[in-house]
Write a protein that holds these residues in place. Structure first.
Motif, PDB file in Angstrom:
ATOM      1  N   GLU A  56      10.609  -2.308  -6.390  1.00 44.06           N
ATOM      2  CA  GLU A  56       9.476  -2.452  -7.293  1.00 44.06           C
ATOM      3  C   GLU A  56       8.176  -2.675  -6.518  1.00 44.06           C
ATOM      4  O   GLU A  56       7.143  -2.106  -6.854  1.00 44.06           O
ATOM      5  CB  GLU A  56       9.718  -3.612  -8.254  1.00 44.06           C
ATOM      6  N   ARG A  57       8.245  -3.525  -5.490  1.00 43.95           N
ATOM      7  CA  ARG A  57       7.013  -3.887  -4.794  1.00 43.95           C
ATOM      8  C   ARG A  57       6.633  -2.906  -3.689  1.00 43.95           C
ATOM      9  O   ARG A  57       5.446  -2.679  -3.440  1.00 43.95           O
ATOM     10  CB  ARG A  57       7.139  -5.297  -4.210  1.00 43.95           C
ATOM     11  N   THR A  58       7.628  -2.343  -3.004  1.00 41.52           N
ATOM     12  CA  THR A  58       7.330  -1.515  -1.833  1.00 41.52           C
ATOM     13  C   THR A  58       7.625  -0.041  -2.027  1.00 41.52           C
ATOM     14  O   THR A  58       7.137   0.785  -1.243  1.00 41.52           O
ATOM     15  CB  THR A  58       8.138  -1.992  -0.611  1.00 41.52           C
ATOM     16  N   GLY A  59       8.436   0.318  -3.032  1.00 47.03           N
ATOM     17  CA  GLY A  59       8.858   1.702  -3.203  1.00 47.03           C
ATOM     18  C   GLY A  59       9.940   2.131  -2.236  1.00 47.03           C
ATOM     19  O   GLY A  59      10.362   3.284  -2.258  1.00 47.03           O
TER      20      GLY A  59
ATOM     21  N   ILE B 114       2.703  -1.977  -2.816  1.00 47.90           N
ATOM     22  CA  ILE B 114       1.968  -0.717  -2.957  1.00 47.90           C
ATOM     23  C   ILE B 114       1.186  -0.642  -4.262  1.00 47.90           C
ATOM     24  O   ILE B 114       0.340   0.240  -4.417  1.00 47.90           O
ATOM     25  CB  ILE B 114       2.905   0.507  -2.833  1.00 47.90           C
ATOM     26  N   ARG B 115       1.413  -1.565  -5.179  1.00 50.64           N
ATOM     27  CA  ARG B 115       0.607  -1.595  -6.397  1.00 50.64           C
ATOM     28  C   ARG B 115      -0.678  -2.384  -6.169  1.00 50.64           C
ATOM     29  O   ARG B 115      -1.758  -1.959  -6.563  1.00 50.64           O
ATOM     30  CB  ARG B 115       1.409  -2.187  -7.554  1.00 50.64           C
ATOM     31  N   ARG B 116      -0.548  -3.551  -5.556  1.00 50.40           N
ATOM     32  CA  ARG B 116      -1.734  -4.378  -5.281  1.00 50.40           C
ATOM     33  C   ARG B 116      -2.469  -3.922  -4.023  1.00 50.40           C
ATOM     34  O   ARG B 116      -3.581  -4.348  -3.754  1.00 50.40           O
ATOM     35  CB  ARG B 116      -1.332  -5.842  -5.119  1.00 50.40           C
ATOM     36  N   LEU B 117      -1.810  -3.097  -3.208  1.00 55.14           N
ATOM     37  CA  LEU B 117      -2.375  -2.612  -1.952  1.00 55.14           C
ATOM     38  C   LEU B 117      -2.740  -3.770  -1.032  1.00 55.14           C
ATOM     39  O   LEU B 117      -3.836  -3.850  -0.475  1.00 55.14           O
ATOM     40  CB  LEU B 117      -3.594  -1.720  -2.214  1.00 55.14           C
ATOM     41  N   ASP B 118      -1.749  -4.677  -0.856  1.00 61.70           N
ATOM     42  CA  ASP B 118      -1.977  -5.838  -0.003  1.00 61.70           C
ATOM     43  C   ASP B 118      -0.642  -6.340   0.518  1.00 61.70           C
ATOM     44  O   ASP B 118       0.424  -6.044  -0.048  1.00 61.70           O
ATOM     45  CB  ASP B 118      -2.673  -6.947  -0.804  1.00 61.70           C
ATOM     46  N   TRP B 119      -0.709  -7.101   1.624  1.00 60.58           N
ATOM     47  CA  TRP B 119       0.491  -7.759   2.137  1.00 60.58           C
ATOM     48  C   TRP B 119       1.061  -8.667   1.058  1.00 60.58           C
ATOM     49  O   TRP B 119       0.321  -9.237   0.243  1.00 60.58           O
ATOM     50  CB  TRP B 119       0.167  -8.563   3.390  1.00 60.58           C
ATOM     51  N   ASP B 120       2.378  -8.858   1.074  1.00 57.70           N
ATOM     52  CA  ASP B 120       3.054  -9.602   0.018  1.00 57.70           C
ATOM     53  C   ASP B 120       3.758 -10.821   0.615  1.00 57.70           C
ATOM     54  O   ASP B 120       4.720 -10.683   1.378  1.00 57.70           O
ATOM     55  CB  ASP B 120       4.068  -8.697  -0.684  1.00 57.70           C
ATOM     56  N   ALA B 121       3.286 -12.011   0.252  1.00 58.48           N
ATOM     57  CA  ALA B 121       3.836 -13.247   0.822  1.00 58.48           C
ATOM     58  C   ALA B 121       5.314 -13.409   0.492  1.00 58.48           C
ATOM     59  O   ALA B 121       6.093 -13.906   1.321  1.00 58.48           O
ATOM     60  CB  ALA B 121       3.036 -14.450   0.313  1.00 58.48           C
TER      61      ALA B 121
END
Length: 512
Positions: free
Chosen positions: A136-139, A204-211
């Motif tokens: 979901e977050r990275t594809g 890839i949705r927020r276009l930012d690193w994910d903690a």
């Protein structure tokens, strides 16, 4: 002189340079304002395998190769650094580099995307809930190809390096971050959204690193490369490297650059790059919420005013299978000799190769899979085994294309192709017949560097829109399928899939 870290360029400058730091070679290409290739340069890069499943390269050789190739294309064109409107960098994605920002030296060899050493670190995460979170977050799928698994391995097995990363006395990044940092002499520590999307640590949705992803993989570096648009800016090169500063006006992953170089600017445009592996990419538009089909990855292709996403099908072993056959069958001419032997044989005569030498990627994602050669008889010839290898490449690409179509089975209109093996008429005719769609061959052979140079032209203001670029990469020709061969290849493909599934079942049984 330009301020360090500021990518200012002049419209009067006359050429663009694209760099492709690949897995096998470093290449550079110079273009004019009409998109014509003026000069090319190439340097091989050594690859080491210190243990089974490990793949390493020297980051310093990457840097020295890039500098040498850029100098060579400048010399061949008779231009100086001051004539360059911008340089674009494309690179092998997922590969991890860790370095000391004080000395500028790598802390260990680059852990290449092919390296499987992170498998144990992510094996325990392959439950349905975690896999769904990562998708979901990275594809991406949970596979040791991606940078997070390699970084996780470092934090588990190299405590001194892990401590230095936590304290910020070591930097980490993918190859683009390393090259940008080196070429700007430490002025810029950055990546682009496309490369970041291949780390499995980037939303890839927020276009930012994910903690949460950093926590999931138990990696805690204090620093992270700054994520920028694909047109940067990424600073300027050190003045002494090329005689004057050159603006680094673009950065992309290698397959992103190839998709861009093909002119796949419209949703559903699709291309395949044949090299060590094979990479099938489809322009998926700008909507981050549309999920990828099962077994297919979704990633950031490039980020301009808005993101362009892509679907990716990743074939782990393509040209590498030809290299393996050449070595094992003592074919002195290498991969071209394998293709020649296959063409002479004209058929595999029931011989089947499942080329899972380092596992299988899309759409199976089975890193535990191993290769198999089936259907041998005492009459089987070297040429027939070679033909089985060529068929295996084409069958894997078909598997990916069918998976991308999803349950609805929407057919593609044509497949744009590039890469060294795509220059083989025999392989391309075989691929067209197995897919039953036309193949459009690129006029430009070094399409990855070409795409990076085109993106640099956008970043440097040479072109103002994608519409201006659409007609630059004109095809060299089209390979049409033979409709009368469709049934024969459908049957051969079903046999190959059955063999592949049997090999996977065997491995699953062994694991149980």
């Amino acid at each position: 002189m330009h301020p360090r870290g500021v990518a200012a360029v002049s419209r009067e400058r006359t050429i663009l340079i694209g760099v492709d730091q690949g897995t096998t070679n470093t290449k550079a290409v110079a273009l004019d304002r009409e998109g014509r290739v003026l000069a090319e340069a190439v340097r091989p890069i050594a690859t080491e395998a210190p243990r089974a499943g490990w793949v390493e390269q020297d980051p310093e050789q990457m840097t020295s190769n890039v500098i040498a190739c850029v100098r060579e294309v400048l010399e061949r064109t008779g231009r100086a650094a001051r004539d360059v409107a911008g340089m674009g960098l494309a690179n092998q994605t997922e590969t991890l580099v860790v370095w000391d920002p004080d000395t500028g030296r790598p802390a260990l060899p680059a852990i290449v995307w092919q390296c499987r050493r992170g498998e144990d670190e992510i094996a325990s995460l392959r439950d349905a809930r975690t896999r769904a979170l990562v998708r979901e977050r990275t594809g991406l799928d949970l596979d040791p190809t991606f940078t997070a698994s390699k970084l996780s391995w470092l934090f588990r097995h190299r405590p001194a390096i892990a401590d230095a990363l936590r304290q910020g006395t070591l930097f980490w990044g993918t190859v683009d971050s390393w090259l940008i940092w080196k070429l700007t002499e430490g002025a810029v520590y950055a990546t682009d959204a496309g490369n970041a999307s291949r780390t499995m640590l980037f939303d890839i949705r927020r276009l930012d690193w994910d903690a949460k992803l950093f926590e999931l993989f138990q990696v805690a570096p204090s620093g992270r490369p700054d994520v920028r648009r694909s047109t940067g800016p990424f600073g300027v090169t050190g003045e002494t490297l090329f005689g004057a500063p050159i603006a680094i006006a673009a950065a992309l992953g290698d397959q992103q650059a190839s998709l861009f170089g093909h002119g796949c600017f419209t949703r559903s445009d699709i291309k395949a790059t044949y090299g060590t592996g094979a990479f099938v990419w489809l322009n998926a538009g700008s909507d981050p919420e549309v999920p990828p089909p099962e077994g297919i990855l979704k990633t950031v292709a490039w980020l301009l005013e808005e993101p362009c996403y892509a679907l990716e099908g990743f074939v782990m072993t393509a040209g590498a299978a030809l290299d393996w056959l050449a070595e094992r069958l003592s074919i002195a001419e290498g991969a071209p000799g394998v293709l020649e032997q296959a063409a002479i044989a004209g058929s595999a005569d029931g011989t089947i190769l499942v080329p899972a030498f380092q596992g299988l990627a899309s759409p199976w994602w089975r890193p535990d899979a191993r290769a198999a050669l089936l259907g041998l008889t005492r009459a089987t010839t070297t040429g027939q085994i070679c033909h089985a290898g060529v068929e295996a490449i084409s069958f894997q690409v078909r598997s990916v294309v069918e998976a991308m179509a999803g349950p609805g089975g929407q057919r593609i209109r044509a497949l744009r192709v590039d890469g060294g093996p795509s220059r083989s008429d025999y392989l391309m005719r075989l691929q067209a017949d197995i897919l039953q769609v036309p193949l459009i061959r690129s006029r430009v052979e070094s399409l990855t560097g070409y795409g990076a140079a085109l993106m640099a032209g956008l970043g440097g203001g040479i072109w103002s829109s994608l519409d201006e670029l659409a007609d630059l990469a004109r095809p060299i020709g089209t390979v049409d399928p033979d409709p009368s061969s469709a049934q024969r290849w459908d049957e051969a493909y079903r046999d190959w899939r059955a063999a592949m599934e049997a090999v996977l079942a065997l491995r699953s049984g062994a694991a149980g």
